[in-house]
Design a protein around this motif. Structure first.
Motif, PDB file in Angstrom:
ATOM      1  N   ILE A   1     -16.235  10.151   6.283  1.00  0.00           N
ATOM      2  CA  ILE A   1     -14.810  10.480   6.400  1.00  0.00           C
ATOM      3  C   ILE A   1     -14.455  10.940   7.826  1.00  0.00           C
ATOM      4  CG2 ILE A   1     -14.424  10.970   3.949  1.00  0.00           C
ATOM      5  CD1 ILE A   1     -14.714  13.971   4.572  1.00  0.00           C
TER       6      ILE A   1
ATOM      7  N   GLU B   1     -18.774  11.591  -4.737  1.00  0.00           N
ATOM      8  CA  GLU B   1     -19.557  11.432  -3.516  1.00  0.00           C
ATOM      9  C   GLU B   1     -18.947  10.270  -2.747  1.00  0.00           C
ATOM     10  OE1 GLU B   1     -24.272  11.476  -3.075  1.00  0.00           O
ATOM     11  OE2 GLU B   1     -23.634  11.232  -5.138  1.00  0.00           O
TER      12      GLU B   1
ATOM     13  N   ASN C   1      -7.716  16.116  -2.108  1.00  0.00           N
ATOM     14  CA  ASN C   1      -6.431  15.392  -2.036  1.00  0.00           C
ATOM     15  C   ASN C   1      -6.096  15.050  -0.575  1.00  0.00           C
ATOM     16  OD1 ASN C   1      -6.459  15.671  -4.754  1.00  0.00           O
ATOM     17  ND2 ASN C   1      -4.545  16.803  -4.918  1.00  0.00           N
ATOM     18  N   LEU C   2      -7.112  14.576   0.127  1.00  0.00           N
ATOM     19  CA  LEU C   2      -7.057  14.093   1.510  1.00  0.00           C
ATOM     20  C   LEU C   2      -6.851  15.182   2.566  1.00  0.00           C
ATOM     21  CD1 LEU C   2      -5.238  10.636   1.142  1.00  0.00           C
ATOM     22  CD2 LEU C   2      -7.685  11.120   1.059  1.00  0.00           C
TER      23      LEU C   2
ATOM     24  N   GLN D   1     -12.879  16.077   1.612  1.00  0.00           N
ATOM     25  CA  GLN D   1     -11.421  16.037   1.559  1.00  0.00           C
ATOM     26  C   GLN D   1     -11.012  16.408   0.143  1.00  0.00           C
ATOM     27  OE1 GLN D   1     -10.472  11.951   3.147  1.00  0.00           O
ATOM     28  NE2 GLN D   1      -9.357  13.152   4.659  1.00  0.00           N
TER      29      GLN D   1
ATOM     30  N   VAL E   1      -4.846  -5.948  -5.327  1.00  0.00           N
ATOM     31  CA  VAL E   1      -4.805  -5.019  -4.193  1.00  0.00           C
ATOM     32  C   VAL E   1      -5.394  -3.669  -4.605  1.00  0.00           C
ATOM     33  CG1 VAL E   1      -3.250  -3.735  -2.661  1.00  0.00           C
ATOM     34  CG2 VAL E   1      -2.861  -6.171  -3.073  1.00  0.00           C
TER      35      VAL E   1
ATOM     36  N   PHE F   1      -9.132  -3.621  -4.745  1.00  0.00           N
ATOM     37  CA  PHE F   1      -9.845  -3.779  -3.469  1.00  0.00           C
ATOM     38  C   PHE F   1     -10.027  -2.450  -2.736  1.00  0.00           C
ATOM     39  CE2 PHE F   1     -10.291  -4.811   1.022  1.00  0.00           C
ATOM     40  CZ  PHE F   1     -11.241  -5.818   0.986  1.00  0.00           C
ATOM     41  N   TYR F   2      -9.029  -1.579  -2.836  1.00  0.00           N
ATOM     42  CA  TYR F   2      -9.030  -0.353  -2.024  1.00  0.00           C
ATOM     43  C   TYR F   2      -9.463   0.855  -2.849  1.00  0.00           C
ATOM     44  CZ  TYR F   2      -6.371  -3.244   1.244  1.00  0.00           C
ATOM     45  OH  TYR F   2      -5.973  -4.242   2.099  1.00  0.00           O
ATOM     46  N   THR F   3     -10.310   1.686  -2.235  1.00  0.00           N
ATOM     47  CA  THR F   3     -10.902   2.785  -3.023  1.00  0.00           C
ATOM     48  C   THR F   3      -9.941   3.942  -3.307  1.00  0.00           C
ATOM     49  OG1 THR F   3     -11.754   3.823  -1.016  1.00  0.00           O
ATOM     50  CG2 THR F   3     -13.251   2.359  -2.189  1.00  0.00           C
ATOM     51  N   LEU F   4      -8.855   4.060  -2.559  1.00  0.00           N
ATOM     52  CA  LEU F   4      -7.993   5.240  -2.748  1.00  0.00           C
ATOM     53  C   LEU F   4      -6.965   5.077  -3.870  1.00  0.00           C
ATOM     54  CD1 LEU F   4      -7.447   6.492   0.933  1.00  0.00           C
ATOM     55  CD2 LEU F   4      -8.996   7.384  -0.802  1.00  0.00           C
ATOM     56  N   PHE F   5      -6.950   3.913  -4.516  1.00  0.00           N
ATOM     57  CA  PHE F   5      -6.060   3.756  -5.672  1.00  0.00           C
ATOM     58  C   PHE F   5      -6.883   3.829  -6.951  1.00  0.00           C
ATOM     59  CE2 PHE F   5      -3.727   1.212  -2.370  1.00  0.00           C
ATOM     60  CZ  PHE F   5      -2.803   2.200  -2.115  1.00  0.00           C
TER      61      PHE F   5
ATOM     62  N   TYR G   1       0.995   4.198  -2.841  1.00  0.00           N
ATOM     63  CA  TYR G   1       0.842   5.637  -2.548  1.00  0.00           C
ATOM     64  C   TYR G   1       1.991   6.432  -3.166  1.00  0.00           C
ATOM     65  CZ  TYR G   1      -3.024   5.380   0.848  1.00  0.00           C
ATOM     66  OH  TYR G   1      -4.255   5.228   1.443  1.00  0.00           O
TER      67      TYR G   1
ATOM     68  N   LEU H   1       0.843  -1.203   0.000  1.00  0.00           N
ATOM     69  CA  LEU H   1       0.000   0.000   0.000  1.00  0.00           C
ATOM     70  C   LEU H   1       0.877   1.252   0.000  1.00  0.00           C
ATOM     71  CD1 LEU H   1      -2.862  -0.925   2.538  1.00  0.00           C
ATOM     72  CD2 LEU H   1      -2.778  -1.347   0.091  1.00  0.00           C
TER      73      LEU H   1
ATOM     74  N   VAL I   1     -18.596   7.923   1.198  1.00  0.00           N
ATOM     75  CA  VAL I   1     -19.202   7.613   2.494  1.00  0.00           C
ATOM     76  C   VAL I   1     -18.273   8.134   3.596  1.00  0.00           C
ATOM     77  CG1 VAL I   1     -20.637   5.688   1.714  1.00  0.00           C
ATOM     78  CG2 VAL I   1     -18.286   5.251   2.450  1.00  0.00           C
TER      79      VAL I   1
END
Lengths: 419, 166
Positions: free
Chosen positions: B123, B119, B135-136, B133, B60, B63-67, B29, B25, B121
Motif C-alpha cells: 500500500i 491481508e 476505510n482507506l 489502511q 468491472v 476486476f478491481y479489488t476495492l469493489f 465508489y 469507477l 499487498v
C-alpha cells in the motif's frame, strides 16, 4: 546540505521547506516561476527541447526519455491529453505518495508545463484507489492553483488554458502499465492494449496522449527554470539528474532519499539507511521492488544509474530498494513475490495468468516440504515458458524473483527438499 | 446505495470525461460509499446511470479489488503483509491482530460486524511498517497499543453515530 551528493532537495523540497504544500509557501520559494518563464519567453517546442536535452528519463521504471516521448505527439491532431501515472503499486515504492501529499504544487506545475509543451488542454491524474486520502492535499492544491489563475482559462493571462482532473483507480497493480491505465480510465477492465499504436498516436479516447510518472513530471519545473546544463551537472552522462530512492526492509532508517543518479548503492544503504537493524550482513537487495532481479553481495558496490545496474544484471526500475539481512530465507521472499504477481496478473494472456498460478503452486509445494529436487528445475522451466511470451511487462518481470533467487541462493530452496 | 444525491454527484463529474463509461469507477465508489459493498440494486443503478449493461458493470467490479459484492464490517482493515512490511514484523503483527479480533488467520468480519480484517499487498507505506489502511485512511508505524486505541475510537465513533441517528 541534504547529503554528501546533494546540496538541497530538488524534488522532496518538503523536507527543507515546512508547509510547501501551501501555494503561498511554494510561490515564495520560486514555485510557478518555471511556468511563468515557459509561458512568457518560451514556445512549446523549446520546452520539449530543454527536457530532451536534459535527458530526463522516465522515473516510473522504464527510463524512457520524457522529452523524446513528448516529441512523438503529432502536431496536427487534436485534442491531445496528458495522463499522469500515479498508480504507484510496486512493492517497496512510496515516492509518488510523498510527492503528491507533501509537495503537490511541484507535481501540478510539471503537469502544466508538459501540457503546454504538447498542446494539451486536459490532464488526468490516475491514482491508485488506495490513494483516496492522499488525493485530499492534491485536490486542495489543484483548487488553489485554479483560484490563483494557474489552471483553467488563460493561465497567467496568456492564451494557454488547461484543466486537471483527478481520477481514482480501484485496486489493480496492472494499471501502472500505461495502456492498461488508459483502458481503466476509459471505464474498462485494466488490461493492456497491444502496441502499436503507441499512446502518442492513439492513447486516451484514441487521441494522442503523453503518459508520465508523477516523479518524472516533478523534475520538469526545476529543469525549465534552471536549464538542461544545470540538470546535467547531476548524475552521469547517460543517466543525468536526480532520483528518489525508496529504501525499505531491514535497514535502520527506511524512507525516501534523493540522490543524483549514479550514486553508490553502499552510500544509500549504509550512510543514509544506517545499515541493517540487526547489524548482521546483508544477504540480498531488490533494486526495483519485486520486478527486478535481486542484487547478490558481489554487486553491492554498484552505482545506481540505469547503465551500471544493467551491468550488474539487474535494473534500476522505480528505484525501490528492499534490503534483506542474512536471516532471510530467499525461498520465502520469492514466494511472497510470486504471490504478489499471481494476485495482480490481469488474466489477459495465458503465459502470465497460468505461469504465475503454477509458479505459486510449485513454490508452495516446495516450501511446505512436499517438493522434490525436480520441482526447483520445474520452476525454472515455467519461467522459460513465460519469458518473451507474455503480453506485457508484468509477466516478464514476474520471473525475476524466482530466477535470481534460484541462481544466487539455491541452497535456500534445497533445504526444503526431503523427498 | 443510489439515490438522487449520488446521481447529482455523478452528473457533476461527467463533464470531465468524453464518455459516460469513463465514470464507472467513480460511480461505483459513490454507490459503495454508504455501506462498503454493492448489492444488485446498486449495480443496476450504476449501469442505468451510465447506459451500460449490468453484465458490463459486473465485469468491472470483478476486476478491481476495492469493489465488494458481499457485506463487510463497518470498518475494513487492510493490513499489508507484503515483502517489505513482512521484513519489519508485519506478519506477526497481523496474526496477533486477527487473534485480538477473534478472527482466524485468514481474516474475516467480527461478529458485531464492526471490523473486516484483510491481508493485502503493498500500500506504498513500506517505510512505516507495520501499516494498514482502515476505510482507506493510513495508519503507520503501528504498535499494538496504538492499534487498540484506534479500534476503540472507531467503536466509540460508531456507537455515537448509531445513537444520534433519527
Amino acid at each position: 546540505m541534504t547529503n554528501k551528493y546533494l546540496d538541497k532537495h530538488v524534488l522532496l523540497r518538503n523536507k527543507d521547506i515546512p508547509n510547501i504544500r501551501d501555494i503561498n509557501v511554494y510561490i515564495a520559494h520560486g514555485g510557478y516561476d518555471a511556468l511563468k518563464k515557459a509561458l512568457t519567453v518560451m514556445n512549446p517546442g523549446e520546452v520539449t527541447q530543454v527536457v530532451k536535452t536534459a535527458n530526463l528519463r522516465g522515473r516510473g521504471g522504464a527510463g524512457f526519455p520524457a522529452g523524446v516521448k513528448w516529441s512523438f505527439i503529432p502536431p496536427n491532431v487534436k485534442p491531445v491529453y496528458v495522463v499522469v501515472n500515479a498508480d504507484e503499486s510496486e512493492p517497496g515504492t512510496f515516492k509518488d505518495r510523498e510527492l503528491m501529499g507533501e509537495n503537490p504544487h511541484q507535481v501540478i506545475e510539471g503537469i502544466i508545463l508538459c501540457a503546454f509543451a504538447v498542446g494539451a488542454e486536459r490532464a488526468y491524474i490516475y491514482g491508485r484507489g488506495e490513494f483516496k486520502n492522499t488525493f485530499v492535499p492534491l485536490k486542495k492544491a489543484i483548487d488553489e492553483a485554479y483560484n490563483n489563475g494557474l489552471l483553467g482559462k488563460n493561465i497567467m493571462n496568456t492564451d494557454f488554458s488547461m484543466d486537471i482532473f483527478l481520477h481514482l483507480g480501484a485496486g489493480a497493480y496492472i494499471c501502472g502499465e500505461e495502456t492498461a491505465l488508459l483502458n481503466s480510465l476509459e471505464g474498462y477492465m485494466g488490461q493492456p492494449r497491444s502496441r502499436p499504436p503507441f499512446p502518442a498516436a492513439e492513447g486516451l479516447y484514441a487521441k494522442p496522449t503523453v503518459i508520465n510518472n508523477v516523479e518524472t513530471l516533478s523534475n520538469v519545473p526545476p529543469i525549465i527554470l534552471n536549464g538542461s546544463d544545470w540538470y546535467r551537472r547531476y548524475g552521469t552522462e547517460r543517466s543525468p539528474g536526480i532520483k528518489i530512492f525508496s529504501l525499505s526492509g531491514h535497514v535502520k532508517n527506511p524512507g525516501n532519499y534523493e540522490l543524483p543518479l549514479g550514486a553508490p548503492l553502499r552510500y544509500l544503504i549504509e550512510e543514509l539507511g544506517g545499515g541493517t537493524m540487526s547489524g548482521l550482513p546483508i544477504k540480498g537487495i531488490l533494486p526495483a521492488g519485486a520486478s527486478a532481479p535481486m542484487i547478490p553481495p558481489e554487486h553491492f558496490d554498484v552505482m545506481m544509474d540505469y547503465e551500471s545496474m544493467a551491468e550488474a544484471n539487474t535494473t534500476l526500475g522505480s528505484a525501490s530498494f528492499i534490503v534483506m539481512d542474512e536471516t532471510v530465507d530467499m525461498a520465502w521472499a520469492a514466494e511472497k513475490m510470486v504471490h504478489f504477481f499471481k494476485h495482480e496478473s490481469c488474466g489477459k494472456c495465458s503465459p502470465c495468468r497460468e505461469g504465475n498460478y503454477w509458479l505459486e503452486q510449485v513454490m508452495h509445494r516446495i516450501r511446505s516440504g512436499k517438493g522434490t529436487s525436480f520441482d526447483i528445475d520445474l520452476l525454472t522451466k515455467i519461467t522459460h515458458q513465460m519469458t518473451d511470451n507474455c503480453f506485457c511487462p508484468l509477466g516478464e518481470f514476474a520471473v525475476n524473483p524466482i530466477n535470481a533467487t534460484i541462481k544466487h541462493f539455491r541452497s535456500d530452496y534445497e533445504k526444503y527438499i526431503t523427498l | 446505495m443510489w439515490s438522487e444525491k449520488e446521481q447529482r454527484e455523478l452528473e457533476k463529474m461527467l463533464p470531465q470525461y468524453n464518455t459516460k463509461r469513463s465514470a464507472v469507477l467513480s460511480a461505483l465508489y459513490l454507490a459503495q460509499q454508504e455501506k462498503n459493498w454493492l448489492d444488485d440494486d446498486d449495480i443496476k443503478a450504476v449501469a442505468d446511470a451510465l447506459d451500460l449493461t449490468v453484465t458490463d458493470v459486473h465485469s468491472v467490479i470483478g476486476f478491481y479489488t476495492l469493489f465488494r459484492k458481499e457485506p463487510t464490517g463497518k470498518y475494513i482493515i487492510q493490513f499489508c503483509t507484503d515483502l517489505p512490511c513482512a521484513l519489519r514484523g508485519a506478519t506477526k503483527f497481523y496474526h496477533e491482530l486477527a487473534e485480538q479480533l477473534g478472527l482466524p488467520p485468514e481474516g474475516g468480519t467480527t461478529d458485531d460486524n464492526m471490523f473486516t480484517l484483510e491481508e493485502v499487498v503493498c500500500i506504498a507505506a513500506c517505510n512505516n511498517a507495520p501499516c494498514c489502511q482502515i476505510n482507506l485512511d493510513y495508519h503507520e508505524n503501528l504498535t499494538h497499543e496504538e492499534m487498540s486505541n484506534i479500534l476503540s475510537k472507531l467503536r466509540a465513533k460508531s456507537e455515537k453515530e448509531s445513537t444520534t441517528q433519527p
